[in-house]
Design an enzyme around this catalytic site. Structure first.
Site, PDB file in Angstrom:
ATOM      1  CG  HIS A 262      37.328  37.152  45.182  1.00 24.06           C
ATOM      2  ND1 HIS A 262      37.115  38.121  44.214  1.00 24.06           N
ATOM      3  CD2 HIS A 262      36.775  36.015  44.695  1.00 24.06           C
ATOM      4  CE1 HIS A 262      36.470  37.571  43.196  1.00 24.06           C
ATOM      5  NE2 HIS A 262      36.253  36.300  43.456  1.00 24.06           N
ATOM      6  NE  ARG A 285      37.539  39.383  38.283  1.00 27.79           N
ATOM      7  CZ  ARG A 285      38.262  38.414  38.818  1.00 27.79           C
ATOM      8  NH1 ARG A 285      39.360  37.991  38.206  1.00 27.79           N
ATOM      9  NH2 ARG A 285      37.897  37.838  39.938  1.00 27.79           N
TER      10      ARG A 285
END
Length: 502
Positions: A262, A285
């Site tokens: 990740h 995000r």
């Protein structure tokens, strides 16, 4: 009619191994058929990695989505799977496509099972990396992060059923198979006041494995299949993988070298070289957050798939080399990246941000602290968000970001403009590889034949995600295939085990 307590003493249960969301979904389906369930969890507390899931659960199309005609979930998942799917032989590709079809076609029903039947709020929807539209559901303002909300609710509901028994501190050591059928498990149970004493026990019955992946098995399976990831931080607890328990009874393995790193795990300023990291949820995000190098430059479409964002970090950000870490006594490998949120993005992610701020992982500051290059970068990003110019990095959506959107950017965005920032680095997060299953969650042997009496769901399985897992599809996979496994085990139990009186 025979009472449930008498039934539990007279008949074997269905054995569910692992108390993450896949195991809880399977157990929920089983008790809906009035079938006794014995859930074995090796950790002291239930919930597995699912309880830490932070971005949400995918579903399409649902009534919560801003885009009501979402038909691209299947194609987005196929694209994310990449070469693992595209290069597979025809029969294997067809099986993988059936898994993806089952996942995506069942996704709306999975969300509604949680919202309408279990009373869980999943009304907020965001667009994560690799998704063409918003489809990742989480709770609205004031709600817990989705993993904790879902797992907590299911555990509470299961705890009210006389058909359900949970045993924590119980590590399965062997799967029992005779001839062509799995007949139960052997396990070690922690006993005594300190839990250090181990008592060996066995259980007879059909088995559903939902014990997770091997991303925390740094010196075992992870080192075996991905030695190049040595030294990467991780979001996982140190724990051995359980796939060998199933290969021991003939299960096939797939995609074991496909490990998801990740792109954003928080670096705790109070313990910056700790190997274990808290995940910086992808929805940060998705709701507008951007990634900057230590020099203050954007370098990636923050909504690309996790593998591509990670690759961009490794190429573009400064590597914190081993020489720099010698003084700390750690060999952890990290990269210098800053996650930046404006105030609107912070508000949209408030259900998570409070925790991150409390832990000291995110702080409120001004752009001036990031330097003049970051100021120019954020001004340029605001022009992109406003539609005044295209994003050269190809970001398709901007979530809730509003800083500098419209108006005079020179006045709207200054060194004194408020932002929220946190240092992040790539972290080992998820394993896409595992035991082979079919669309009925039956575990397959090396010939592709289902192993009688054995099902699996969740991260212990392989072949569904291929090269990359889309954010939000982990919880979804657990619900979809956990429920399928529960229903399949229930049908098998009714045919092959003592009648349960329903």
């Amino acid at each position: 009619m025979t009472t449930p307590s008498v039934l539990l003493s007279q008949t074997p249960p269905v054995i569910v191994v692992g108390s993450g969301l896949a195991g809880l979904a399977a157990a929920s389906q089983l008790i809906s058929h009035n079938i006794p369930v014995q859930l074995l969890e090796r950790a002291p507390k239930p919930g597995g990695n699912s309880i830490k899931a932070s971005s949400g659960i995918n579903g399409a199309p649902t009534r919560f989505q801003p885009v009501s005609n979402d038909v691209a979930f299947y194609s987005d998942t196929v694209k994310s799977a990449g070469s693992a799917l595209a290069s597979a032989a025809a029969e294997e590709r067809a099986r993988r496509e059936r898994l993806i079809s089952t996942l995506t076609n069942s996704s709306a029903d999975a969300v509604y099972w949680l919202t309408d039947e279990k009373g869980i709020d999943l009304s907020k929807v965001a667009q994560l990396g690799g998704h063409s539209v918003p489809r990742t559901h989480r709770g609205g303002p004031g709600q817990k992060p989705p993993g904790a909300s879902i797992v907590g609710s299911l555990l509470e509901l299961l705890g009210k059923s006389p058909y359900f028994t949970l045993r924590t501190g119980s590590r399965v050591t062997r799967v029992l198979r005779e001839s062509d059928e799995v007949l139960g498990v052997e396990y070690e149970r922690s006993v005594g006041e300190d839990g250090k004493e181990k008592q060996k026990e066995s259980l007879k019955g059909p088995v559903v494995f939902a014990s997770g992946g091997f991303a925390g098995d740094a010196h075992g399976m992870l080192a075996q299949y991905r030695p190049d990831l040595a030294g990467f931080p991780t979001t996982n607890e140190a724990r051995e993988g359980s796939q060998p328990l199933l290969t021991g009874v003939g299960a096939d393995l797939l995609d074991m070298d496909r490990v998801q790193v990740h792109p954003t795990g928080f670096i705790d300023p109070n313990d910056s070289w700790a190997l274990a990291k808290i995940l910086a949820a992808e929805m940060l995000r998705g709701e507008g957050g951007i990634l900057l190098t230590g020099e203050g430059k954007r370098f990636v479409n923050e909504l690309d798939t996790r593998d591509k964002v990670t690759d961009a970090v490794l190429r573009s950000a400064k590597s914190l080399t081993k020489d720099e870490t010698t003084a700390t006594g750690s060999a952890t490998r990290q990269w210098d990246v800053t996650l930046v949120l404006d105030e609107s993005t912070a508000e949209a992610t408030s259900s998570h941000l409070g925790f991150y701020k409390w832990k000291g992982l995110v702080k409120k500051t001004t752009i001036g602290e990031l330097g003049p290059a970051a100021l120019e970068t954020i001004r340029a990003y605001a022009d992109i968000v406003s539609g005044e110019k295209p994003d050269p990095l190809g970001r398709p959506a901007f979530g809730s970001w509003s800083l500098g959107k419209g108006g005079d950017k020179e006045k709207d965005i200054t060194a004194d403009s408020v932002v929220y920032i946190g240092k992040v680095t790539p972290v080992v997060h998820f394993t896409m590889g595992g035991v082979a299953i079919d669309e009925h969650s039956q575990v397959l042997d090396t010939r592709g034949v289902p192993i009688k009496g054995l099902w699996a769901a969740g991260e212990i399985t392989g072949g569904l995600h291929g090269n990359n897992r889309l954010g939000g599809s982990s919880l979804l996979e657990c619900v979809v295939f956990g429920r399928i496994a529960g229903d399949g085990a229930a049908e098998f139990y009714k045919k092959h085990y003592r009648n349960t009186g329903n």
